[in-house]
Scaffold this motif. Structure first.
Motif, PDB file in Angstrom:
ATOM      1  N   ARG A 110       0.869  -1.178   0.000  1.00 10.38           N
ATOM      2  CA  ARG A 110       0.000   0.000   0.000  1.00 10.38           C
ATOM      3  C   ARG A 110       0.895   1.213   0.000  1.00 10.38           C
ATOM      4  O   ARG A 110       1.866   1.298   0.777  1.00 10.38           O
ATOM      5  CB  ARG A 110      -0.902   0.006   1.235  1.00 10.38           C
ATOM      6  N   LEU A 111       0.626   2.178  -0.886  1.00 13.49           N
ATOM      7  CA  LEU A 111       1.455   3.365  -0.971  1.00 13.49           C
ATOM      8  C   LEU A 111       1.082   4.346   0.125  1.00 13.49           C
ATOM      9  O   LEU A 111      -0.076   4.750   0.254  1.00 13.49           O
ATOM     10  CB  LEU A 111       1.302   4.019  -2.348  1.00 13.49           C
ATOM     11  N   GLN A 112       2.072   4.730   0.913  1.00 11.11           N
ATOM     12  CA  GLN A 112       1.884   5.659   2.012  1.00 11.11           C
ATOM     13  C   GLN A 112       2.675   6.938   1.752  1.00 11.11           C
ATOM     14  O   GLN A 112       3.811   6.883   1.253  1.00 11.11           O
ATOM     15  CB  GLN A 112       2.365   5.045   3.328  1.00 11.11           C
ATOM     16  N   PRO A 113       2.112   8.112   2.070  1.00 12.68           N
ATOM     17  CA  PRO A 113       2.882   9.350   1.907  1.00 12.68           C
ATOM     18  C   PRO A 113       4.031   9.416   2.908  1.00 12.68           C
ATOM     19  O   PRO A 113       3.842   9.203   4.098  1.00 12.68           O
ATOM     20  CB  PRO A 113       1.842  10.450   2.172  1.00 12.68           C
ATOM     21  N   GLY A 114       5.230   9.665   2.404  1.00  5.94           N
ATOM     22  CA  GLY A 114       6.404   9.809   3.260  1.00  5.94           C
ATOM     23  C   GLY A 114       6.938  11.222   3.182  1.00  5.94           C
ATOM     24  O   GLY A 114       6.356  12.085   2.503  1.00  5.94           O
ATOM     25  N   PRO A 115       8.036  11.525   3.853  1.00  7.58           N
ATOM     26  CA  PRO A 115       8.607  12.875   3.816  1.00  7.58           C
ATOM     27  C   PRO A 115       9.063  13.287   2.426  1.00  7.58           C
ATOM     28  O   PRO A 115       9.128  14.478   2.120  1.00  7.58           O
ATOM     29  CB  PRO A 115       9.792  12.782   4.787  1.00  7.58           C
ATOM     30  N   ARG A 116       9.366  12.273   1.566  1.00  7.67           N
ATOM     31  CA  ARG A 116       9.770  12.577   0.191  1.00  7.67           C
ATOM     32  C   ARG A 116       9.042  11.654  -0.778  1.00  7.67           C
ATOM     33  O   ARG A 116       9.628  10.799  -1.406  1.00  7.67           O
ATOM     34  CB  ARG A 116      11.284  12.444   0.035  1.00  7.67           C
ATOM     35  N   GLY A 117       7.756  11.840  -0.849  1.00 12.74           N
ATOM     36  CA  GLY A 117       6.971  11.099  -1.819  1.00 12.74           C
ATOM     37  C   GLY A 117       6.357   9.825  -1.266  1.00 12.74           C
ATOM     38  O   GLY A 117       6.397   9.554  -0.063  1.00 12.74           O
ATOM     39  N   VAL A 119       5.734   5.915  -0.438  1.00  9.28           N
ATOM     40  CA  VAL A 119       6.579   4.798  -0.021  1.00  9.28           C
ATOM     41  C   VAL A 119       5.722   3.532   0.019  1.00  9.28           C
ATOM     42  O   VAL A 119       4.688   3.503   0.684  1.00  9.28           O
ATOM     43  CB  VAL A 119       7.199   5.048   1.371  1.00  9.28           C
ATOM     44  N   PRO A 120       6.130   2.450  -0.670  1.00 12.24           N
ATOM     45  CA  PRO A 120       5.385   1.194  -0.589  1.00 12.24           C
ATOM     46  C   PRO A 120       5.541   0.552   0.797  1.00 12.24           C
ATOM     47  O   PRO A 120       6.650   0.286   1.238  1.00 12.24           O
ATOM     48  CB  PRO A 120       6.041   0.313  -1.670  1.00 12.24           C
ATOM     49  N   GLU A 121       4.409   0.319   1.454  1.00  8.81           N
ATOM     50  CA  GLU A 121       4.404  -0.298   2.776  1.00  8.81           C
ATOM     51  C   GLU A 121       3.787  -1.690   2.672  1.00  8.81           C
ATOM     52  O   GLU A 121       2.760  -1.875   2.027  1.00  8.81           O
ATOM     53  CB  GLU A 121       3.589   0.557   3.751  1.00  8.81           C
ATOM     54  N   VAL A 122       4.402  -2.688   3.292  1.00  2.08           N
ATOM     55  CA  VAL A 122       3.860  -4.036   3.303  1.00  2.08           C
ATOM     56  C   VAL A 122       2.763  -4.115   4.360  1.00  2.08           C
ATOM     57  O   VAL A 122       2.995  -3.802   5.529  1.00  2.08           O
ATOM     58  CB  VAL A 122       4.948  -5.087   3.593  1.00  2.08           C
ATOM     59  N   VAL A 123       1.557  -4.545   3.948  1.00  4.89           N
ATOM     60  CA  VAL A 123       0.442  -4.735   4.882  1.00  4.89           C
ATOM     61  C   VAL A 123      -0.107  -6.145   4.706  1.00  4.89           C
ATOM     62  O   VAL A 123       0.028  -6.754   3.644  1.00  4.89           O
ATOM     63  CB  VAL A 123      -0.670  -3.686   4.677  1.00  4.89           C
ATOM     64  N   PRO A 161      15.971   3.396  -4.652  1.00  4.32           N
ATOM     65  CA  PRO A 161      15.872   2.495  -3.506  1.00  4.32           C
ATOM     66  C   PRO A 161      15.699   3.228  -2.185  1.00  4.32           C
ATOM     67  O   PRO A 161      15.057   2.714  -1.262  1.00  4.32           O
ATOM     68  CB  PRO A 161      17.205   1.731  -3.538  1.00  4.32           C
ATOM     69  N   ALA A 162      16.249   4.434  -2.087  1.00  6.76           N
ATOM     70  CA  ALA A 162      16.131   5.196  -0.843  1.00  6.76           C
ATOM     71  C   ALA A 162      14.711   5.717  -0.654  1.00  6.76           C
ATOM     72  O   ALA A 162      14.110   5.576   0.414  1.00  6.76           O
ATOM     73  CB  ALA A 162      17.134   6.346  -0.842  1.00  6.76           C
ATOM     74  N   LEU A 163      14.130   6.302  -1.698  1.00  8.94           N
ATOM     75  CA  LEU A 163      12.787   6.861  -1.582  1.00  8.94           C
ATOM     76  C   LEU A 163      11.721   5.781  -1.454  1.00  8.94           C
ATOM     77  O   LEU A 163      10.645   6.045  -0.909  1.00  8.94           O
ATOM     78  CB  LEU A 163      12.472   7.756  -2.785  1.00  8.94           C
ATOM     79  N   THR A 164      11.987   4.588  -1.930  1.00 10.01           N
ATOM     80  CA  THR A 164      11.012   3.503  -1.835  1.00 10.01           C
ATOM     81  C   THR A 164      11.202   2.672  -0.571  1.00 10.01           C
ATOM     82  O   THR A 164      10.543   1.643  -0.391  1.00 10.01           O
ATOM     83  CB  THR A 164      11.101   2.569  -3.069  1.00 10.01           C
ATOM     84  N   GLY A 165      12.104   3.087   0.310  1.00 14.83           N
ATOM     85  CA  GLY A 165      12.262   2.438   1.603  1.00 14.83           C
ATOM     86  C   GLY A 165      13.134   1.205   1.615  1.00 14.83           C
ATOM     87  O   GLY A 165      13.202   0.500   2.627  1.00 14.83           O
ATOM     88  N   LEU A 166      13.827   0.933   0.516  1.00 13.18           N
ATOM     89  CA  LEU A 166      14.670  -0.256   0.456  1.00 13.18           C
ATOM     90  C   LEU A 166      16.038  -0.043   1.093  1.00 13.18           C
ATOM     91  O   LEU A 166      16.742  -1.012   1.397  1.00 13.18           O
ATOM     92  CB  LEU A 166      14.838  -0.711  -1.005  1.00 13.18           C
ATOM     93  N   GLU A 167      16.434   1.208   1.239  1.00  9.61           N
ATOM     94  CA  GLU A 167      17.688   1.514   1.926  1.00  9.61           C
ATOM     95  C   GLU A 167      17.567   2.869   2.607  1.00  9.61           C
ATOM     96  O   GLU A 167      16.647   3.641   2.330  1.00  9.61           O
ATOM     97  CB  GLU A 167      18.869   1.498   0.956  1.00  9.61           C
ATOM     98  N   LEU A 200       6.561   5.395 -10.084  1.00  9.90           N
ATOM     99  CA  LEU A 200       6.354   4.290  -9.144  1.00  9.90           C
ATOM    100  C   LEU A 200       4.940   3.732  -9.284  1.00  9.90           C
ATOM    101  O   LEU A 200       4.732   2.508  -9.364  1.00  9.90           O
ATOM    102  CB  LEU A 200       6.594   4.766  -7.716  1.00  9.90           C
ATOM    103  N   LEU A 201       3.963   4.620  -9.326  1.00 11.53           N
ATOM    104  CA  LEU A 201       2.570   4.181  -9.457  1.00 11.53           C
ATOM    105  C   LEU A 201       2.346   3.451 -10.769  1.00 11.53           C
ATOM    106  O   LEU A 201       1.669   2.414 -10.811  1.00 11.53           O
ATOM    107  CB  LEU A 201       1.644   5.400  -9.355  1.00 11.53           C
TER     108      LEU A 201
END
Length: 283
Positions: A110-117, A119-123, A161-167, A200-201
């Protein structure tokens, strides 16, 4: 090297009457052992032909050695066979079938708003009803499988990878992937966050989980040789089948259903493409 087929022996220990009784029509079949335990459940539009192909397959020798007879259950079409096979495998857990995923173990993005766009979150399915929740992408057995798929998508589409939460991300500093030309640079301002979100979308669209498109349950009608069945599905959950032959009884609705990944995968494409004969069911 010895060819396995050359040493294959037709399994005469399997009850021949149960083989001769198999119809050349759609449905499911069950190989059972001497204690009546289910060994393997399958489906086919031609039960007889499919079972005979099992009997001639050397690679299935272990299952065949344990088998003593085959039983079957007719359906009026392929969809009914697919739904019934999926249900019986989950209910009976036969030894030689791949174990089907239990509903509460599934996860998605699920895409969640983060500080920089975004972020895909696992639910997980235990926390969200996938049949009613919009904006979910992909169906996975484990968090690890989900994250691995995200890595592949990020690499394929030159996402960050940084903006998508992988690193870990450091604002204003390029990620390692950008330094080796595998990220378009949203991490360091070379690409706008808005464009990165849009890409990303777009990359996830083919994985979007379809929200149940009807206000309630629907019936899927199938017919074979004048025999009609209605398979009831509610929010991607297979409720059961109404047999319209004389004496057929309506199915009892379960107290609690929920999103079923196997029913979803069986039905989503033919249902949305208009291939199925559907009718609304009364609540």
């Amino acid at each position: 090297m010895l060819n396995p087929a050359s040493s294959f022996v037709y399994p005469t220990h399997i009850d021949r009457d149960s083989i001769d009784a198999l119809p050349s029509r759609p449905g499911i079949y069950i190989f059972r052992d001497e204690n009546d335990r289910p060994l393997y459940i399958g489906k086919s539009v031609n039960i007889r032909s499919r079972v005979l192909s099992h009997l001639r397959t050397p690679e299935e020798a272990r299952m065949l050695e344990q088998s003593r007879y085959v039983e079957f259950q007719r359906t009026a079409g392929e969809i009914g066979a697919l739904l019934l096979e999926s249900k019986l495998i989950k209910d009976m857990q036969p030894l030689h079938n791949k174990k089907l995923l239990r509903r509460r173990e599934m996860c998605t993005f699920r895409l969640q708003p983060g500080p920089r766009g975004l972020v895909p979150e696992v639910v997980f399915a235990r926390d969200h009803d996938f049949a009613r929740t919009d904006g979910l992408f992909g169906l996975f057995a484990t968090r690890r499988a989900a994250v691995e798929r995200l890595r592949e998508i990020v690499l394929e589409h030159r996402l960050c990878p940084a903006l998508t939460g992988l690193e870990s991300a450091v604002r204003g500093r390029a990620c390692f992937a950008h330094q080796i030309a595998r990220c378009a640079g949203a991490c360091c301002g070379a690409e706008s966050v808005e464009l990165h979100d849009a890409r990303l979308l777009a990359a996830l669209q083919h994985m979007r989980v379809v929200v149940w498109p009807y206000p309630g349950a629907v019936g899927i009608e199938e017919e074979c040789d004048g025999w009609r069945q209605t398979h009831i599905v509610d929010h991607w959950f297979y409720v059961g089948t109404i047999d319209h032959r004389k004496g057929g009884r309506p199915v009892r609705r379960p107290a609690k259903g929920g999103f079923d990944v196997d029913a979803y995968k069986i039905l989503v494409k033919p249902m949305l493409s208009g291939e199925l004969r559907l009718k609304p069911m009364k609540s």
